[in-house]
Structures are given as structure tokens and as C-alpha cells.
Design a protein around this motif. Structure first.
Motif, PDB file in Angstrom:
ATOM      1  N   PHE A   1       0.408   6.231   0.583  1.00  0.00           N
ATOM      2  CA  PHE A   1       0.899   6.996  -0.564  1.00  0.00           C
ATOM      3  C   PHE A   1       0.599   8.463  -0.345  1.00  0.00           C
ATOM      4  O   PHE A   1      -0.290   8.817   0.430  1.00  0.00           O
TER       5      PHE A   1
ATOM      6  N   THR B   1       0.086  12.509  -2.117  1.00  0.00           N
ATOM      7  CA  THR B   1      -0.198  13.381  -3.245  1.00  0.00           C
ATOM      8  C   THR B   1      -0.110  14.814  -2.740  1.00  0.00           C
ATOM      9  O   THR B   1      -0.627  15.126  -1.663  1.00  0.00           O
TER      10      THR B   1
ATOM     11  N   TYR C   1      -8.111   9.261  -6.028  1.00  0.00           N
ATOM     12  CA  TYR C   1      -8.258   9.093  -7.476  1.00  0.00           C
ATOM     13  C   TYR C   1      -6.877   9.007  -8.125  1.00  0.00           C
ATOM     14  O   TYR C   1      -6.612   8.122  -8.942  1.00  0.00           O
ATOM     15  N   ASP C   2      -5.995   9.917  -7.747  1.00  0.00           N
ATOM     16  CA  ASP C   2      -4.622   9.919  -8.251  1.00  0.00           C
ATOM     17  C   ASP C   2      -3.899   8.631  -7.863  1.00  0.00           C
ATOM     18  O   ASP C   2      -3.286   7.966  -8.703  1.00  0.00           O
ATOM     19  N   GLN C   3      -3.982   8.256  -6.614  1.00  0.00           N
ATOM     20  CA  GLN C   3      -3.219   7.128  -6.098  1.00  0.00           C
ATOM     21  C   GLN C   3      -3.739   5.781  -6.602  1.00  0.00           C
ATOM     22  O   GLN C   3      -2.954   4.834  -6.748  1.00  0.00           O
TER      23      GLN C   3
ATOM     24  N   GLU D   1      -4.636   5.013  -9.563  1.00  0.00           N
ATOM     25  CA  GLU D   1      -3.960   4.739 -10.836  1.00  0.00           C
ATOM     26  C   GLU D   1      -2.449   4.690 -10.669  1.00  0.00           C
ATOM     27  O   GLU D   1      -1.790   3.723 -11.051  1.00  0.00           O
ATOM     28  N   ARG D   2      -1.895   5.727 -10.074  1.00  0.00           N
ATOM     29  CA  ARG D   2      -0.437   5.887 -10.011  1.00  0.00           C
ATOM     30  C   ARG D   2       0.235   4.879  -9.082  1.00  0.00           C
ATOM     31  O   ARG D   2       1.318   4.368  -9.390  1.00  0.00           O
ATOM     32  N   CYS D   3      -0.393   4.556  -7.974  1.00  0.00           N
ATOM     33  CA  CYS D   3       0.261   3.727  -6.956  1.00  0.00           C
ATOM     34  C   CYS D   3      -0.241   2.282  -6.925  1.00  0.00           C
ATOM     35  O   CYS D   3       0.545   1.361  -6.701  1.00  0.00           O
ATOM     36  N   TYR D   4      -1.531   2.095  -7.103  1.00  0.00           N
ATOM     37  CA  TYR D   4      -2.093   0.738  -7.064  1.00  0.00           C
ATOM     38  C   TYR D   4      -2.170   0.091  -8.446  1.00  0.00           C
ATOM     39  O   TYR D   4      -2.358  -1.114  -8.558  1.00  0.00           O
ATOM     40  N   GLY D   5      -2.080   0.903  -9.505  1.00  0.00           N
ATOM     41  CA  GLY D   5      -2.159   0.361 -10.850  1.00  0.00           C
ATOM     42  C   GLY D   5      -3.556  -0.068 -11.261  1.00  0.00           C
ATOM     43  O   GLY D   5      -3.719  -0.867 -12.179  1.00  0.00           O
TER      44      GLY D   5
ATOM     45  N   ALA E   1      -6.900   2.150 -11.834  1.00  0.00           N
ATOM     46  CA  ALA E   1      -7.610   3.429 -11.822  1.00  0.00           C
ATOM     47  C   ALA E   1      -9.116   3.231 -11.666  1.00  0.00           C
ATOM     48  O   ALA E   1      -9.653   2.156 -11.951  1.00  0.00           O
TER      49      ALA E   1
END
Length: 140
Positions: A10, A12, A41-43, A45-49, A51
Motif C-alpha cells: 500500500f 501513502t 498507521y495510516d495503512q 486503518e485505511r487498507c487493512y481495516g 487500526a
């Protein structure tokens, strides 16, 4: 011998800020660690679901046991860059996250490497086995 699955990577995007710059007018080497950790940290939550807050709710934390960075070329003030990360391996003891940081304008890699993470019990600080549902969530 079984071939391990190819796992997702992923991206960012960030921009170099004034406080990232060192006395040599490029990004200080320690900031590259920060960039990778911010991207993860971003990925998460956003990519793996899942957080980091979900881990903390369960009493889990991730700590770095090894960090390896190969620096190739500098980022400088105002550069936009892409942090690409992905889990290379994961098992019940931990995971290895590979990464690269690429200058968006030039398309050239500034650095790459990996971080080895272990999961800990937040109450005791001791390592623990990664639950199966967590491993499954991150095998995308």
C-alpha cells in the motif's frame, strides 16, 4: 517446499516539512523511520481495516525488534514522496514489514528496507502470540 503468498503493498503520500530538514539541508536520517511508521498507521486503518486503536482496545501493541534502512538518495525541503509498505512475512511470533520511500517527482527510491515487529501484551510489556484473526486480517 511451499511458496509463501504474495501479500499486498500500500502507498501513502507525504511532503517534506521544514522541521524534517537537518543542517545539511536534507531530511535527517531519523525522519525516514517516522515516515514509515506514519504510513503504517495510516495503512493499518485505511487498507487493512484494523487500526492501531483496535489493537490497543484488545490490550495489544506492536514494537519494533529490528529496523534496517538502505539510504540511497536524499529528500529535500518540499519534496513530495510515496511510502510504500507491505507485510513480507507474518506468523504467530511477529511480522516483517518491507518498505520503500520514493521521490514522487523523480520516481527514484530514496531508501528502502524493513522493520521486524513483535506483538506485546500492553499490560505486561511481554511478547505474545499473534491471534489467528489478526494474522488473517493482514494476509491481504
Amino acid at each position: 517446499m511451499e511458496t509463501p503468498p504474495t501479500l499486498s503493498t500500500f502507498e501513502t503520500e507525504f511532503r517534506v516539512r521544514p522541521d524534517d530538514i537537518d543542517m545539511f539541508h536534507h531530511v535527517h536520517n531519523s525522519k525516514y523511520f517516522d515516515y514509515v511508521l506514519a504510513a503504517r498507521y495510516d495503512q493499518m486503518e485505511r487498507c487493512y481495516g484494523m487500526a492501531m486503536e483496535k489493537f490497543i482496545e484488545r490490550g495489544f501493541g506492536w514494537v519494533v525488534s529490528t529496523a534496517h534502512v538502505d539510504y540511497k538518495r536524499a529528500l529535500t525541503m518540499g519534496d513530495y514522496f510515496i511510502v510504500k509498505t507491505g507485510i513480507e512475512t507474518i506468523n504467530d511470533k511477529g511480522c516483517r514489514v518491507k518498505f520503500s520511500i520514493t521521490n514522487k517527482a523523480t520516481g527514484k527510491i530514496c531508501c528502502d528496507g524493513y522493520f521486524d515487529y513483535v506483538m506485546i501484551d500492553m499490560a505486561t510489556g511481554r511478547g505474545l502470540k499473534i491471534p489467528g484473526d489478526v494474522i488473517e486480517q493482514y494476509l491481504i
